[in-house]
Design a protein around this motif. Structure first.
Motif, short mmCIF file in Angstrom:
data_model
loop_
_atom_site.label_atom_id
_atom_site.label_comp_id
_atom_site.label_asym_id
_atom_site.label_seq_id
_atom_site.Cartn_x
_atom_site.Cartn_y
_atom_site.Cartn_z
N GLN D 4 -38.57 3.39 -27.32
CA GLN D 4 -39.20 2.13 -26.91
C GLN D 4 -38.13 1.12 -26.52
N HIS D 8 -37.64 -0.51 -22.97
CA HIS D 8 -37.71 -1.98 -22.82
C HIS D 8 -36.60 -2.46 -21.90
N GLU D 11 -37.77 -2.01 -18.48
CA GLU D 11 -39.22 -2.16 -18.57
C GLU D 11 -39.89 -2.27 -17.19
N ARG D 15 -42.33 0.42 -15.13
CA ARG D 15 -43.68 0.08 -14.64
C ARG D 15 -43.83 0.53 -13.18
#
Lengths: 97, 97, 97, 97
Positions: D4, D8, D11, D15
């Motif tokens: 994670q 991040h 990030e 996306r």
């Protein structure tokens, strides 16, 4: 006289090409004047965009003249070869654009 | 004399730029001579590739001179702003290349 | 059955698209594994090249099927509109490639 | 948890990558549904643009993290090699964008 007629056919593209040439001159002067590298890069990228536009105009004119003329004259072999050329140009664009 | 020194800094890029200018002249002559549109397109795409190379050379020289000098001089603010400019140039390349 | 027939028409492009999807999955895993940014960038650029190839294949198939069919059927209006679409696509490539 | 944290860091790029994957799925469905070739091409070109954006975001993050960290830690050798990598990436972009 003939040269003018041919220039007229690609009139818009010729205008872009001449503008691009002038911009390259200006970039060389920027380098001579030790202008900032990033500004020089920005100008080169602008000329690249302009030449891409000139290329699009040349191909549009090609489709509207050479290809259409061959289709209207029902010259099957010529149409076949012109469409093949167009495919190769699209492939060439993929590698160079 | 100073101009020569600056031209020397971007010597390779200047060579590409001058070659590109010559190629554009040749393309305009191709159009005047009513040369085939596909061949004209191919030449324009070749100039685009050459200008992309010139841009890469300018940015490499920028990294090796301006950015390295600022880093070596530990000018924090200058380094910060030069790295930001580089980010913007990469973004600009994304849109124009 | 019909889906297979259509997939067959763009078979090579579909293969590139599926490969590109797999490569994007791999890139996301690289990011999860905190792999080096430059390697991630290199992989993304490779997917961009692959998708450019897929696009070229789609357009080649389009020329060899849709455009040729309209020409052979001497549907003047259809040919006219398909050539116009091709011009727009070349323009779209200029902006997105 | 570690995954994670890494996700991040990139990030926004992740996306874009996930969106691009979804768009490729949609393109494959378009082909299955025998949608028009030109529309398929337009969608592929849109994914190319999105991946270019993802690449820019990865490189920006790289400059703001890896490169800045090496500069701030005054690790001369590391800075030297990271700037060299960046030059190579700019060259790679020239060929693949």
């Amino acid at each position: 006289m003939k040269k003018q007629k041919h220039l007229h056919k690609h009139e818009k593209a010729v205008r872009d090409l001449k503008t691009a040439k002038g911009q390259i001159d200006a970039i060389i002067r920027m380098i001579e004047d030790d202008r900032y590298c990033i500004d020089i890069s920005t100008q080169i990228l602008a000329v690249i965009s302009l030449l891409k536009k000139a290329n699009t105009k040349v191909l549009k004119t090609h489709i509207e003249t050479c290809i259409k003329e061959a289709i209207n004259a029902s010259e099957e072999k010529t149409v076949e070869s012109k469409l093949e050329e167009l495919e190769k140009t699209i492939e060439y664009m993929e590698k160079h654009m």
